[in-house]
Design a protein around this motif. Structure first.
Motif, mmCIF file in Angstrom:
data_model
loop_
_atom_site.group_PDB
_atom_site.id
_atom_site.type_symbol
_atom_site.label_atom_id
_atom_site.label_comp_id
_atom_site.label_asym_id
_atom_site.label_seq_id
_atom_site.Cartn_x
_atom_site.Cartn_y
_atom_site.Cartn_z
ATOM 1 N N GLU A 105 0.846 -1.214 0.000
ATOM 2 C CA GLU A 105 0.000 0.000 0.000
ATOM 3 C C GLU A 105 0.875 1.256 0.000
ATOM 4 O O GLU A 105 0.593 2.218 -0.717
ATOM 5 C CB GLU A 105 -0.921 -0.012 1.237
ATOM 6 N N ALA A 106 1.954 1.216 0.797
ATOM 7 C CA ALA A 106 2.848 2.379 0.874
ATOM 8 C C ALA A 106 3.544 2.602 -0.471
ATOM 9 O O ALA A 106 3.628 3.736 -0.961
ATOM 10 C CB ALA A 106 3.868 2.178 1.987
ATOM 11 N N HIS A 107 4.032 1.525 -1.069
ATOM 12 C CA HIS A 107 4.703 1.681 -2.365
ATOM 13 C C HIS A 107 3.731 2.248 -3.410
ATOM 14 O O HIS A 107 4.089 3.133 -4.181
ATOM 15 C CB HIS A 107 5.283 0.338 -2.825
ATOM 16 N N GLU A 108 2.500 1.752 -3.398
ATOM 17 C CA GLU A 108 1.482 2.275 -4.336
ATOM 18 C C GLU A 108 1.268 3.768 -4.151
ATOM 19 O O GLU A 108 0.921 4.474 -5.091
ATOM 20 C CB GLU A 108 0.136 1.589 -4.073
ATOM 21 N N ALA A 109 1.468 4.237 -2.898
ATOM 22 C CA ALA A 109 1.242 5.662 -2.604
ATOM 23 C C ALA A 109 2.485 6.493 -2.914
ATOM 24 O O ALA A 109 2.515 7.692 -2.633
ATOM 25 C CB ALA A 109 0.850 5.824 -1.139
ATOM 26 N N GLY A 110 3.531 5.867 -3.457
ATOM 27 C CA GLY A 110 4.735 6.606 -3.857
ATOM 28 C C GLY A 110 5.844 6.604 -2.814
ATOM 29 O O GLY A 110 6.851 7.300 -2.989
ATOM 30 N N ILE A 111 5.669 5.839 -1.734
ATOM 31 C CA ILE A 111 6.711 5.793 -0.694
ATOM 32 C C ILE A 111 7.948 5.080 -1.249
ATOM 33 O O ILE A 111 7.851 4.004 -1.848
ATOM 34 C CB ILE A 111 6.183 5.054 0.566
ATOM 35 N N GLU A 112 9.109 5.704 -1.019
ATOM 36 C CA GLU A 112 10.366 5.133 -1.532
ATOM 37 C C GLU A 112 11.165 4.459 -0.431
ATOM 38 O O GLU A 112 12.011 3.616 -0.704
ATOM 39 C CB GLU A 112 11.226 6.257 -2.132
ATOM 40 N N HIS A 113 10.951 4.880 0.805
ATOM 41 C CA HIS A 113 11.788 4.351 1.898
ATOM 42 C C HIS A 113 10.893 3.979 3.087
ATOM 43 O O HIS A 113 10.128 4.810 3.566
ATOM 44 C CB HIS A 113 12.812 5.412 2.315
#
Ligand code: G1P
Length: 296
Positions: free
Chosen positions: A45-53
């Motif tokens: 979910e975080a990666h889908e939201a653009g989170i890189e780290h």
């Protein structure tokens, strides 16, 4: 222009006492919902939201979390030699980019606010997300966004700080943080107050803080000083309340479903909902479920 949200904190030091004995030697975040650990679902979910780290605030007996996000050399080798290409590809697809995950430890269970504060050096001076893995979110359709992406979209529009909220029956509000609602714009509204675990019958609304936040780094010096609150713990909600005296907070009503995997019922509900949404098992699972329900 608002600074982009690149980093997310995942507090994962909790003991998972509600799931004993399953969590005696396995972190609760590693329990599976269908075929992925709870934690992998929220990292997706975080990666889908653009989170890189991703920054994990862990504790004792959580080392397996670090292993989960690392190469599993022997396993990949065996899968390769046995021609299990699909399984190997699935493992490799989940492997995070080198250097895109950090782990730090919360040495004592002093509360969610303290856990987030433990990530301060890794986050640095930029706005960041907080993702509580207990709360699993599901978009309302295959093309729709999950909760954190909706929070990031609201942040891009309003700036400041964002909290995802969810409606619960009034009898449930005492288990959560609860917000007061001000001026409303569609699914977003100004937060005019918040309270952590209000005594039954005293909550300002039935909108609970549902485990996704976008916060400005000014929260860290507040967390360092904030007094212990509900349950004798350092509460993130109390620090946010102090920050709200000088910065805007908006609430986002998540357009989708949230399952509180911190409780056994929520965890069971998540397994049913995610299985019904998973094309690999949905057909057969639906038939199984119908036959079980028929016996009730
Ligand atoms: C934490 C937060 C609370 C929030 C909840 C969501 O509480 O302090 O504001 O509503 O997560 O799960 P906890 O579950 O750690 O008691």
């Amino acid at each position: 222009m608002n600074k982009s949200i690149r980093k997310a904190v995942f507090p994962v030091a909790g003991l998972g006492t509600r799931f004993l004995p399953a969590t005696k030697s396995i972190p609760k975040e590693m329990l599976t919902v269908v075929d992925r650990p709870i934690l992998q679902h929220v990292v997706d979910e975080a990666h889908e939201a653009g989170i890189e780290h991703c920054v994990f605030v862990t504790g004792r007996n959580k080392a397996v979390i670090e292993d989960h996000f690392d190469t599993a050399y022997e396993l990949e080798d065996v899968l390769l030699k046995r021609g299990k290409t699909q399984e190997r590809q699935a493992l490799l697809a989940d492997l995070p980019k080198p250097g895109s995950m950090s782990f730090t430890r919360q040495q004592a269970p002093l509360g969610l606010g303290h856990a987030v504060w433990c990530a301060r050096d890794i986050i640095g001076d930029e706005p960041f997300a907080v993702v509580l893995p207990d709360m699993l979110t599901m978009a309302c359709g295959p093309k729709k966004e999950r909760c954190l992406a909706q929070c990031v979209a609201a942040y891009e529009k309003h700036g400041g700080n964002i909290i995802a909220v969810e409606e619960v029956p009034p009898a449930e509000t005492h288990k959560y943080g609860v917000v007061s609602v001000g001026k409303t714009y569609g699914d977003t509204f100004e937060i005019t107050g918040m309270v952590e675990k209000p005594p039954q019958g005293s909550a300002p609304s039935n909108l609970i803080i549902s485990g996704r936040y976008i916060l400005s780094p000014e929260i860290f010096p507040i967390l360092e000083k904030v007094a212990k609150g509900a349950g004798g713990e350092i509460q993130l909600t109390d620090a946010m309340k102090a920050l709200a005296a000088r910065q805007a907070f908006h609430g986002v009503r998540f357009d989708g479903s949230t399952y509180d995997c911190g409780s056994r019922l929520g965890f069971l509900g998540a397994n049913v909902a995610f299985a019904l949404a998973n094309p690999d098992v949905a057909g057969e699972f639906r038939a199984l479920l119908k036959s079980l329900v028929g016996k009730l």
